[in-house]
Design an enzyme around this catalytic site. Structure first.
Site, PDB file in Angstrom:
ATOM      1  N   ASP A 166       0.823  -1.208   0.000  1.00 31.60           N
ATOM      2  CA  ASP A 166       0.000   0.000   0.000  1.00 31.60           C
ATOM      3  C   ASP A 166       0.859   1.261   0.000  1.00 31.60           C
ATOM      4  OD1 ASP A 166      -2.653   1.324   0.372  1.00 31.60           O
ATOM      5  OD2 ASP A 166      -1.731   1.978   2.256  1.00 31.60           O
ATOM      6  N   GLU A 187       1.007  -0.536  -5.136  1.00 29.32           N
ATOM      7  CA  GLU A 187       0.022   0.527  -5.348  1.00 29.32           C
ATOM      8  C   GLU A 187       0.820   1.829  -5.396  1.00 29.32           C
ATOM      9  OE1 GLU A 187      -3.260   3.422  -3.688  1.00 29.32           O
ATOM     10  OE2 GLU A 187      -1.756   2.515  -2.407  1.00 29.32           O
TER      11      GLU A 187
END
Length: 642
Positions: free
Chosen positions: A320, A373
């Site tokens: 993330d 990401e």
């Protein structure tokens, strides 16, 4: 047991080599050494506790076994200069609650901390760690043996993104959340029926605030207790593997919450985070940023990544907020950031950490995938470190997601002027190994549902959604769709309630779900749609410039000449287009294998009666061509059949 039980300090799980690796930032299995481990020492059963707190004057274990008395079980400083405190406490075992009571050498600071390496913790808002073993008998040998082939870049990877707490609940029991063991068969059956190859779980690492969706982590080695025990989560993964479904975890090494019982200000100093708030505090998320330049912190994070792959058989890590790690001035203005040693805004320590993460993961677990990401144009995110890349296996294509949704939200009358929103991606589509995501981030915080974004009346809205999904599944790249989008849930996602499963009884929602199933089937069964997802030989424009009609035509191709190509024709307006000529490579019959406007999907039923025959009329650079009827807001897929 008595709260005066002796702490034995002549026994250690750590070796001199462990300490060396830890301090070098190269220990990847700290979960075997630090934390709480149930052992038998000299015929006595108990637990070894070990914690890193180099600036502590005193550390003790408090728990339900000593009435939370900080004077009862002090630990001993281990390995001169290591900062590790350790001790064996007899009779403490499985299920006992505990924390570390830390008295700092600075500012008379005293605090009770949960175990950074704890395998499980109490259900929030309670905060204690729980002594636990990780014994489990796995039955997923078949999956583990073949997952390398099933997760390679030339394999079909179609991911169903899930938030476990709100996917499905039990309304007749006060809307309670399902447990890991209850979720496993339901999710496996549902995902299998829809044709997805993987699930991706929003973070299940323990987190104090449910509303963070798991992105504010306090337990980097603990599946959240909200849904069950570690063995329950192992059973969940095991069940999905036996059903032929991979499990990807969202993993958050970018920041952590400021909750007192967590990692922040751990021993009265900024131990895991940078002390300078310009480097160590995240203004957007009110959280701390890891100090990637500290070797012990790198060992901690690397061990966490390896832990999930090793102990829980996880098939991939979606990392993330990578962009927030790469840039020192991320979300900062003016002089509120500290340049690197060369005066630039690149976080050199974070870059080094990410490369080390990917190198070590792929060395030890070559059949998994790491997925970034990353929302900027940072180069070579999914390229090997030996050529200067970050070493990820895949990267989310956030640009495609932004451009596609921006395009689809426009009234079709304006789409001819924004045709490049659809075509621009192919300029960079093979610079990285991409995943095309329609993720949870697009259906929260007032952005509305996927169906709610679409212009026009209800019929046009559903047709647009089908066309959007068709665009995703036929473009090069792996696929990701957030839960609820597969049946076009009408409302925005709410983490506090179940999905609106009743909507699947409505014909238009049923049609979208059936379309997703059939797209997944085509994606998985047609090699041309997945073999070269990450290679430019797998894509060819036939017509990219028909902006006036808002039509795109392209070919997807396989790795060899024997693989039949798939012709994709998409009409992004509600105007049917009869007698639309398309050039094709090869003569004969081209079967219409999918049509998003078919009646079974809720469409108007316009199409080509199952296929079309070529005519020797040169068009689009090909000697043969098809005369087609393009349905309104529709996508057609053709395959040569003779």
């Amino acid at each position: 047991m008595s709260d005066k039980s002796q702490v034995l300090t002549d026994f250690s799980l750590l070796t001199e080599h462990d300490i060396y690796l830890y301090r070098e930032g190269n220990h990847f299995r700290l979960y075997d050494k630090l934390g709480a481990h149930i052992v038998e020492h000299e015929g006595v059963k108990g637990t070894v506790f070990a914690v890193w707190a180099p600036n502590a004057a005193r550390v003790s274990v408090v728990g339900d076994f000593n009435q939370w008395n900080p004077d009862s079980h002090p630990l001993a400083a281990r390995w001169d200069g290591s900062g590790i405190w350790e001790g064996f406490i007899p009779e403490v075992g499985h299920g006992h609650l505990y924390k570390y009571h830390i008295e700092s050498r600075y500012n008379d600071y005293r605090v009770d901390k949960t175990d950074p390496f704890g395998f499980t913790h109490e259900v929030p808002p309670r905060q204690a760690s729980i002594v636990w073993d990780l014994d489990y008998e796995w039955d997923d040998a078949a999956w583990m043996a073949e997952r390398g082939d099933r997760q390679s870049l030339n394999a079909p990877i179609s991911i169903y993104e899930v938030h476990l707490g709100s996917w499905m609940r039990v309304p007749e029991e006060d809307d309670r959340m399902l447990t890991y063991r209850e979720l496993a068969p339901r999710l496996a059956d549902y995902v299998g029926e829809r044709g997805f190859t993987h699930v991706e779980l929003l973070p299940i690492t323990e987190h104090p605030f449910y509303g963070s969706w798991g992105y504010q982590v306090t337990g980097y080695f603990a599946p959240t207790r909200r849904y069950g025990t570690p063995q329950d989560f192992m059973s969940f993964v095991d069940y999905l593997h036996q059903a032929g479904i991979g499990v990807i975890l969202d993993w958050v090494p970018s920041h952590f919450p400021t909750d007192e019982h967590g990692l922040g200000y751990f021993d009265g100093t900024h131990l895991y985070e940078h002390a300078d708030p310009r480097q160590g505090y995240h203004p957007d998320w009110d959280s701390y940023i890891f100090n990637y330049g500290r070797n012990e912190v790198r060992s901690f994070l690397l061990s966490s990544a390896h832990f999930w792959l090793d102990q829980y058989h996880i098939d991939g890590l979606r990392v993330d907020a990578v962009a927030s790690m790469l840039y020192l001035d991320y979300s900062r203005e003016g002089e509120d950031w500290v340049p690197n040693e060369h005066g630039g805004n690149e976080d050199l320590h974070a870059i080094s950490f990410l490369r080390q993460l990917n190198e070590t993961v792929y060395e030890r677990f070559p059949d998994v995938q790491t997925i970034a990401e990353e929302s900027t144009s940072w180069p070579m995110v999914s390229r090997p470190t030996y050529v200067g890349g970050l070493g990820f296996g895949l990267k989310w294509d956030m640009g495609w997601m932004h451009d596609a949704l921006q395009y689809f939200q426009r009234d079709p009358i304006h789409r001819p002027y924004h045709h490049d929103d659809l075509t621009f991606r192919m300029v960079y589509a093979f610079n990285e190994n991409f995943v095309l995501p329609l993720s949870h981030d697009e259906v929260v915080h007032g952005k509305g549902s996927m169906i709610g974004k679409m212009p026009g009346d209800a019929w046009q809205g559903f047709a647009n959604v089908r066309l959007l999904y068709g665009t995703m599944f036929t473009q090069p790249g792996k696929k990701l769709l957030f839960m609820g989008d597969e049946f076009a849930q009408g409302r925005e996602w709410n983490h506090s309630t179940s999905l609106d499963w009743h909507q699947r009884d409505e014909p238009q929602h049923q049609g979208v779900q059936r379309w997703v199933e059939h797209l997944n089937h085509a994606y998985r069964s047609e090699p041309a749609l997945h073999e070269l997802d990450c290679h430019p030989r797998g894509f060819e424009w036939v017509a990219a410039d028909d902006a006036d009609n808002s039509v795109l035509v392209y070919l997807r191709k396989g790795s060899t000449e024997t693989v039949p190509p798939i012709l994709v024709v998409a009409n992004y307006t509600p105007v049917p287009r009869p007698n639309y000529r398309v050039g094709v490579p090869g003569s004969g019959h081209w079967a219409e294998i999918l049509n998003s406007d078919a009646l079974e999907y809720g469409g108007s039923g316009q199409g080509n009666l199952g296929g079309a025959d070529t005519a020797p009329i040169p068009y689009h650079g090909h000697a043969q061509s098809l005369n087609l009827t393009l349905p309104p807001l529709g996508m057609l897929l053709f395959k040569p059949s003779g």
